[in-house]
Design an enzyme around this catalytic site. Structure first.
Site, PDB file in Angstrom:
ATOM      1  N   LYS A 199     -17.421   9.923  29.040  1.00 15.28           N
ATOM      2  CA  LYS A 199     -17.546  11.285  29.578  1.00 15.28           C
ATOM      3  C   LYS A 199     -16.885  11.372  30.945  1.00 15.28           C
ATOM      4  CE  LYS A 199     -18.478  15.521  29.821  1.00 15.28           C
ATOM      5  NZ  LYS A 199     -17.558  16.410  29.070  1.00 15.28           N
ATOM      6  N   HIS A 215      14.732  21.739  20.536  1.00 19.41           N
ATOM      7  CA  HIS A 215      15.404  20.677  21.311  1.00 19.41           C
ATOM      8  C   HIS A 215      15.001  19.302  20.811  1.00 19.41           C
ATOM      9  CE1 HIS A 215      17.004  23.686  23.998  1.00 19.41           C
ATOM     10  NE2 HIS A 215      15.795  24.241  24.058  1.00 19.41           N
ATOM     11  N   CYS A 262     -31.375  23.797  35.073  1.00 21.78           N
ATOM     12  CA  CYS A 262     -32.381  22.771  35.392  1.00 21.78           C
ATOM     13  C   CYS A 262     -33.422  22.792  34.274  1.00 21.78           C
ATOM     14  CB  CYS A 262     -33.073  23.127  36.702  1.00 21.78           C
ATOM     15  SG  CYS A 262     -31.949  23.390  38.064  1.00 21.78           S
TER      16      CYS A 262
HETATM   17  C1  AGP Z   1     -11.532  16.201  27.689  1.00 23.71           C
HETATM   18  O1  AGP Z   1     -12.067  16.572  26.427  1.00 23.71           O
HETATM   19  C2  AGP Z   1     -11.682  14.742  27.958  1.00 23.71           C
HETATM   20  N1  AGP Z   1     -13.018  14.317  27.825  1.00 23.71           N
HETATM   21  C3  AGP Z   1     -10.992  14.280  29.237  1.00 23.71           C
HETATM   22  O2  AGP Z   1      -9.636  14.591  29.123  1.00 23.71           O
HETATM   23  C4  AGP Z   1     -11.495  14.901  30.566  1.00 23.71           C
HETATM   24  O3  AGP Z   1     -11.138  16.255  30.636  1.00 23.71           O
HETATM   25  C5  AGP Z   1     -10.782  14.152  31.711  1.00 23.71           C
HETATM   26  O4  AGP Z   1     -11.201  12.804  31.671  1.00 23.71           O
HETATM   27  C6  AGP Z   1     -11.061  14.737  33.098  1.00 23.71           C
HETATM   28  O5  AGP Z   1     -12.438  14.673  33.370  1.00 23.71           O
HETATM   29  P1  AGP Z   1     -12.985  15.419  34.695  1.00 23.71           P
HETATM   30  O6  AGP Z   1     -12.753  16.878  34.499  1.00 23.71           O
HETATM   31  O7  AGP Z   1     -14.436  15.060  34.758  1.00 23.71           O
HETATM   32  O8  AGP Z   1     -12.216  14.893  35.876  1.00 23.71           O
END
Ligand code: AGP
Length: 605
Positions: free
Chosen positions: A600, A504, A2
């Protein structure tokens, strides 16, 4: 994690505090509040959500004061809500507290205070601490002694600011394993979690040490030691950073800062969860040990799941299926039976595919468990039970410390269920936990050299247009993660592969400009991995071998990382992979914290 800030001086204090909270929002933003000295006691205003909600409340309040403190929250105990927002006030309204950290023994303190008639309005550990201070104030000579007595009883990590009704204009503060810094002005003084909060007003800072207690007012400050209230002097330092650099703690990017936060993330993740060689996961006590576990996730979280499967099957003998959420949600999930457990992993707790998969699992009558980083997120709320990774906000789009924290929680779950099933010997469990507890310091010491090596190799390989990442066993998911990091940050095509799969088909691609990054760690798979490396090298493929001291490997480049036993070696390999992709992307001039086309949190399908 925080953000807190305190101010005492000649300016209108509440605007100074609000401005400071805005600069600390990267530390947490699910609720906020301010406390300010007023004629009759201490005024407190709090609001759920971003700071704007608090500002709207303040607009109709005449919060004119010269001394105030504020808090922007990243919830760890108690979902985001106004009643859980800081500041928290003691029952007798004599004390008001803001807090960053975790008080591990707050439940036992709360029980004792409840027995004495105290009433609690929130689920937070902070409200317990402020009432403990009030309880000590009944017998201690003054607020300072009551504050110190309460902090000596509390266990855990804290950075706190305290205001006492009977000492208007004074702010007490203290730190233990959580950052707290003084800002020294002329006729005004600041205390905050981080420098950005007061950087526009002063560049003179004092970095407090664990066990410091501070008495701060407009005219000055005193620093004392918790153990005996002896006085100590800490020399001020002058900060040269600009604002943006300050929010990144001096790191070039949030991603780099978050990679270097991983030792702290491991320490915080272990805090309150390992005790006397055992694992405490009270969130799972009411759930039966799963007969079959389905883990569902996306992206990096899916890689954590794939890695965790090795530990869950090996330590807890829990049959584990790992699924990509966007596939799982459309399959006829005939595999699901009533006492199966579906674990959904999501840092943001808002990923659309993962949330949809959770809902499908519930429709099929499976029990559901969330593993999230954001308290009160959709997946956390809709899961039957939830575990939090407590990694603090992850700002950079590329997920780094979140994966480290997810891996830690999966390891703890495997140990916890292994003990409950009686299939993991006590001495083996104790040894693993002892090794887990060493991880933060091992990583702390190794990261600077790792970054140096990553920078050296990135300059050599940054022009590659293609990369293989190869691993076996629990290193296979790590290879997938290394490849994802490289492609999402530097836009170089990279494929993670099970090393044994190369023959493979994929090996047809190998040539002198298609290098392979091979995880050749000192484990039972090493001989097989070495032969896979040789297959690549026989076709003029260049290899970067990520390995441990003493391992005999021939490669174009050999990268030695700390040797951790068994699966725990993954915690040392992960930051190396992250740093290589970071240094490559930075060298290529890419937008490291916001790569093109990415978000994000992927809240759309
Ligand atoms: C990881 O570097 C990516 N930004 C992306 O794969 C991320 O991990 C994925 O979108 C899952 O996000 P979350 O863990 O918030 O569900």
């Amino acid at each position: 994690m925080c953000g807190i800030i305190g101010y005492a001086g000649q300016r209108p204090a509440v605007p100074v505090v609000m401005e400071g909270l805005h600069r600390l929002e990267y530390r947490g933003y699910d609720s906020a509040g301010v406390a300010y000295v007023r004629r009759q006691g201490i005024g407190v205003l709090r609001a759920q959500g971003k700071l704007m909600a608090l500002e709207e409340k303040l607009a109709s309040e005449s919060a004119v004061s010269m001394c105030a403190m504020g808090h922007t929250r990243w919830a760890t105990h108690g979902a985001p809500s106004e009643r859980n927002a800081h500041p928290h006030t003691s029952n007798d309204a004599a004390f008001v507290l803001v807090h960053n950290g975790i008080i591990e023994n707050y439940q036992e303190i709360k029980a004792a205070l409840t027995a004495k008639g105290y009433v609690f309005h929130s689920e937070t550990d902070t409200e317990v601490l402020v009432n403990l201070i009030a309880e000590y104030a009944k017998t201690e000579p003054d607020a300072l002694h009551a504050f110190a007595a309460a902090l000596r009883e509390a266990r855990g990590a804290y950075a706190v600011c305290l205001m006492a009704r009977d000492e208007p204009g004074v702010i007490y503060a203290a730190r233990m394993s959580a950052p707290l810094i003084l800002g020294l002005g002329t006729g005004e003084n600041f205390v905050a979690s981080d420098i950005p909060a007061f950087l526009p007003y002063t560049r003179q800072v004092v970095f407090l040490d664990d066990g410091d207690i501070v008495r701060l007012s407009a005219s000055g400050h005193d620093i004392l030691r918790l153990e005996d209230l002896s006085s100590v002097v800490r020399a001020p330092q002058t900060i040269q950073w600009d604002m943006q650099a300050a929010q990144k703690g001096g790191y070039r990017h949030f991603m780099l800062k978050e990679i270097f936060e991983q030792p702290r993330v491991l320490a915080d993740g272990l805090s309150g969860r390992v005790l006397d060689g055992d694992v405490l996961l009270t969130e799972l006590d009411a759930l039966p040990v799963p007969r079959k576990l389905h883990i569902v996730a996306c992206g990096t979280s899916w890689h954590s799941a794939l890695w965790g499967r090795y530990l869950l099957e090996h330590w807890a003998k829990v049959a584990t299926q790992v699924e990509i959420a966007s596939e799982f949600r459309y399959r006829q999930t005939l595999l699901l039976e009533k006492d199966d457990l579906v674990l959904v992993i999501s840092q943001s707790g808002e990923t659309a595919d993962t949330l949809a998969a959770l809902r499908v699992a519930k429709e099929h009558g499976a029990q559901t468990l969330g593993l999230c980083n954001v308290l009160g997120s959709s997946i956390a709320r809709e899961s039957q039970a939830v575990l939090y990774t407590q990694a603090g906000p992850e700002i950079s789009v590329a997920s780094t410390k979140a994966m480290c924290s997810q891996m830690l929680m999966l390891a703890l779950m495997a140990l916890y269920w292994g003990r409950r099933k009686g299939c993991l010997a006590t001495e083996e469990r104790r040894a693993i936990i002892a090794d887990l507890e060493k991880l933060p310091i091992v990583l702390e010491q190794a990261l600077p050299a790792m970054q140096h090596k990553a920078r050296e190799l990135s300059r050599k390989y940054a022009q590659a247009r293609n990369f293989f990442y190869l691993g076996r066993g629990h290193c296979y998911p790590l290879a997938l993660e290394g490849a994802l990091k490289l492609k999402e940050l530097s836009y170089i095509h990279a494929e993670g592969y099970a090393a044994g799969e190369m023959k493979h088909g994929p090996i047809a691609l190998i040539d002198p400009v298609f290098p392979a990054f091979v995880l050749a760690l000192n484990d039972s798979m090493l001989p097989k991995v070495v032969s896979n490396m040789e297959e690549v090298q026989a076709r003029q493929g260049k290899v970067i071998a990520l390995t441990n001291a003493g391992v005999k490997v021939q490669a174009e480049d050999v990268w030695i990382i700390p040797d951790m036993p068994g699966f725990l070696s993954g915690f040392a390999a992960l930051p190396a992979l992250q740093l290589f992709s970071y240094e490559t992307a930075d060298y290529l001039g890419k937008d490291v914290d916001q790569p093109r086309n990415l978000a994000k949190s992927v809240t759309v399908e």
